[in-house]
Enzyme design. Structure first.
Site, mmCIF file in Angstrom:
data_model
loop_
_atom_site.group_PDB
_atom_site.id
_atom_site.type_symbol
_atom_site.label_atom_id
_atom_site.label_comp_id
_atom_site.label_asym_id
_atom_site.label_seq_id
_atom_site.Cartn_x
_atom_site.Cartn_y
_atom_site.Cartn_z
ATOM 1 N N CYS A 101 -2.049 9.684 3.069
ATOM 2 C CA CYS A 101 -2.616 10.840 2.347
ATOM 3 C C CYS A 101 -3.746 11.520 3.114
ATOM 4 C CB CYS A 101 -3.107 10.409 0.976
ATOM 5 S SG CYS A 101 -1.762 9.842 -0.046
ATOM 6 N N HIS A 120 -8.037 15.745 -1.649
ATOM 7 C CA HIS A 120 -6.669 15.234 -1.768
ATOM 8 C C HIS A 120 -6.413 14.949 -3.250
ATOM 9 C CE1 HIS A 120 -3.113 12.911 -1.552
ATOM 10 N NE2 HIS A 120 -3.713 11.761 -1.809
ATOM 11 N N ASN A 128 0.745 13.633 -6.585
ATOM 12 C CA ASN A 128 0.228 13.306 -5.253
ATOM 13 C C ASN A 128 1.311 13.620 -4.215
ATOM 14 O OD1 ASN A 128 -0.602 12.092 -2.890
ATOM 15 N ND2 ASN A 128 -1.220 10.163 -3.831
HETATM 16 N N1 ACO Z 1 2.802 4.063 -17.853
HETATM 17 C C1 ACO Z 1 2.255 3.221 -18.750
HETATM 18 N N2 ACO Z 1 1.547 2.136 -18.406
HETATM 19 C C2 ACO Z 1 1.389 1.908 -17.086
HETATM 20 C C3 ACO Z 1 1.917 2.746 -16.100
HETATM 21 C C4 ACO Z 1 2.651 3.863 -16.523
HETATM 22 N N3 ACO Z 1 3.205 4.737 -15.663
HETATM 23 N N4 ACO Z 1 1.561 2.276 -14.884
HETATM 24 C C5 ACO Z 1 0.831 1.175 -15.087
HETATM 25 N N5 ACO Z 1 0.722 0.945 -16.424
HETATM 26 C C6 ACO Z 1 0.005 -0.135 -17.101
HETATM 27 C C7 ACO Z 1 -0.173 -1.361 -16.222
HETATM 28 O O1 ACO Z 1 0.984 -2.166 -16.261
HETATM 29 C C8 ACO Z 1 -1.373 -2.011 -16.860
HETATM 30 O O2 ACO Z 1 -0.947 -2.701 -18.007
HETATM 31 P P1 ACO Z 1 -1.614 -4.119 -18.417
HETATM 32 O O3 ACO Z 1 -3.059 -3.798 -18.678
HETATM 33 O O4 ACO Z 1 -0.834 -4.521 -19.623
HETATM 34 O O5 ACO Z 1 -1.428 -5.006 -17.234
HETATM 35 C C9 ACO Z 1 -2.220 -0.827 -17.342
HETATM 36 O O6 ACO Z 1 -1.313 0.295 -17.378
HETATM 37 C C10 ACO Z 1 -3.386 -0.505 -16.438
HETATM 38 O O7 ACO Z 1 -2.950 -0.490 -15.088
HETATM 39 P P2 ACO Z 1 -3.938 -0.166 -13.879
HETATM 40 O O8 ACO Z 1 -3.173 -0.255 -12.605
HETATM 41 O O9 ACO Z 1 -5.184 -0.975 -14.023
HETATM 42 O O10 ACO Z 1 -4.293 1.386 -14.224
HETATM 43 P P3 ACO Z 1 -5.328 2.319 -13.522
HETATM 44 O O11 ACO Z 1 -6.249 2.859 -14.535
HETATM 45 O O12 ACO Z 1 -5.919 1.701 -12.285
HETATM 46 O O13 ACO Z 1 -4.409 3.548 -13.047
HETATM 47 C C11 ACO Z 1 -3.417 4.359 -10.991
HETATM 48 C C12 ACO Z 1 -3.336 3.325 -12.131
HETATM 49 C C13 ACO Z 1 -3.183 5.720 -11.603
HETATM 50 C C14 ACO Z 1 -2.339 4.032 -9.977
HETATM 51 C C15 ACO Z 1 -4.821 4.323 -10.313
HETATM 52 O O14 ACO Z 1 -5.165 2.990 -10.040
HETATM 53 C C16 ACO Z 1 -4.908 5.119 -9.030
HETATM 54 O O15 ACO Z 1 -4.881 6.327 -9.034
HETATM 55 N N6 ACO Z 1 -5.103 4.436 -7.865
HETATM 56 C C17 ACO Z 1 -5.423 5.091 -6.594
HETATM 57 C C18 ACO Z 1 -4.244 5.738 -5.967
HETATM 58 C C19 ACO Z 1 -4.644 6.309 -4.624
HETATM 59 O O16 ACO Z 1 -5.662 6.977 -4.491
HETATM 60 N N7 ACO Z 1 -3.870 6.029 -3.595
HETATM 61 C C20 ACO Z 1 -4.237 6.508 -2.270
HETATM 62 C C21 ACO Z 1 -3.492 7.706 -1.881
HETATM 63 S S1 ACO Z 1 -1.728 7.499 -1.916
HETATM 64 C C22 ACO Z 1 -1.131 7.446 -0.255
HETATM 65 O O17 ACO Z 1 -1.856 7.259 0.688
HETATM 66 C C23 ACO Z 1 0.356 7.597 -0.052
#
Ligand code: ACO
Length: 326
Positions: free
Chosen positions: A113, A253, A283
């Site tokens: 990214c 980003h 994204n």
């Molecule tokens: N729908 C419903 N529930 C979901 C989903 C979904 N799509 N995805 C995950 N959950 C659930 C999980 O299973 C978890 O359930 P549990 O508590 O029963 O275990 C709960 O939601 C919370 O999951 P988390 O992973 O803790 O959620 P978080 O608030 O961290 O959000 C996300 C997830 C959106 C992926 C976030 O962590 C994020 O944006 N991370 C950074 C991404 C990023 O910046 N990546 C770098 C760039 S990408 C690249 O370089 C290609």
């Protein structure tokens, strides 16, 4: 003193839209969860057979048209992507061929990214050294083709698209003032497509194990991204002796609206100075900053002499920023 100046921007988004309601039919998720946790409402999906170079070509054509520069005048083409058409030749060579940019050297950059800013930094160095006068930089990714459509933790996040900029050597006070790039390979496992390279060459087994799709330790990545970007943007402004209030726009980003808000809060920037389009495209990896920049330029949010700050964080891990006087 030579500067690299962005003289034109262009972008391309595929037609097909996948909404959060569509995602609800594919995996156990909800519009509410996706909107609250990420800010995404819909994303664009490239057509079957439509490649990363196809999208980069459309974005590059738009940027070149805007610039008035002919493809044959380009000295260099850099494509930032983690979803190349194929392992080799580079997507940049395929783009060079489509554009008939016969004079231009062409290569790809892989910094996930952060790729567009790594490519911008490379272009800036080639221009400042005097080696190149005119450079095209594209950020293009088709992550929908590398997503596990049964994994709700990743498939809701990504979309496809491309953006491009044309850079020229300039001597005035506008142009790229700084570009800073960083990596921490010790955290390579946070975000990866494990299969398809020399570590796990493609076999029936790698396909069965799902090694060709994106794996992400989302929550850990999120925490590192917020921390890293908060200090990155303050350091970039300090280095350029600018106050946040002097910025016309922050162009981040588009990975997660909460990450974007945290970065803007750290600078005390009102959200109307932050360019956000994550709700429409999700994204799009290396494409997200040049798409947002193109939209900001076209809608008059970025004007001559404005200071704008670009920042990104992604797999590698990698992160980068660029301060530009438009
Ligand atoms: N729908 C419903 N529930 C979901 C989903 C979904 N799509 N995805 C995950 N959950 C659930 C999980 O299973 C978890 O359930 P549990 O508590 O029963 O275990 C709960 O939601 C919370 O999951 P988390 O992973 O803790 O959620 P978080 O608030 O961290 O959000 C996300 C997830 C959106 C992926 C976030 O962590 C994020 O944006 N991370 C950074 C991404 C990023 O910046 N990546 C770098 C760039 S990408 C690249 O370089 C290609």
């Amino acid at each position: 003193m030579l500067k690299a100046k962005i003289v034109a921007t262009g972008s391309y988004l595929p037609e097909k839209i996948l909404t959060n309601a569509d995602m609800e039919k594919l995996v156990d998720t909800s519009d509410e969860w996706i909107t609250e946790r990420t800010g995404i409402k819909e994303r664009r999906i490239s057509a079957d057979g439509q490649t990363t170079s196809d999208m980069a070509y459309e974005a590059a054509k738009n940027a070149l048209k805007e610039s008035g520069i002919k493809a044959g005048e380009l000295d260099l083409i850099i494509v930032a992507t983690v979803t190349p058409d194929m392992p080799f030749p580079s997507t940049a060579c395929l783009l060079q061929n489509r554009l008939e940019a016969k004079k231009a050297a062409a290569f790809d950059i892989n910094a996930a990214c952060s790729g567009f800013l790594f490519a911008l930094s490379t272009a800036e160095s080639f221009i400042k050294s005097g080696a190149c006068k005119r450079v095209l930089v594209a950020g293009a990714d088709a992550l929908s083709k590398f997503v596990d459509w049964e994994d709700r933790t990743t498939c809701v996040l990504f979309g496809d698209g491309a953006g491009a900029v044309v850079l020229e050597a300039a001597t005035g006070d506008s142009g790229i003032l700084s570009t800073d790039i960083y990596s921490d390979g010790s955290l390579w496992e946070m975000l990866k497509v494990p299969g398809g390279g020399s570590k796990h060459p493609p076999t029936k087994e790698t396909v069965k194990k799902g090694l060709h799709s994106i794996k992400m330790r989302g929550n850990e990545t999120y925490k590192i991204a917020v921390r890293t970007l908060e200090s990155l943007v303050t350091d970039t402004l300090k280095k350029n002796k600018l106050k946040p209030s002097q910025l016309a726009a922050l162009i981040p980003h588009q990975a997660n609206l909460r990450i974007i808000q945290a970065t803007a809060n750290r600078l005390g920037l009102p959200l109307d100075k932050v360019v956000v389009n994550i709700e429409k495209y999700g994204n799009t990896s290396a494409a997200s900053i040049p798409i947002a920049l193109d939209e900001a330029v076209r809608t008059g949010r970025v004007r001559k002499d404005d200071y704008i700050l670009l920042e990104a964080f992604g797999g590698g891990l990698t992160w980068a920023s660029s301060l530009i006087k438009w």
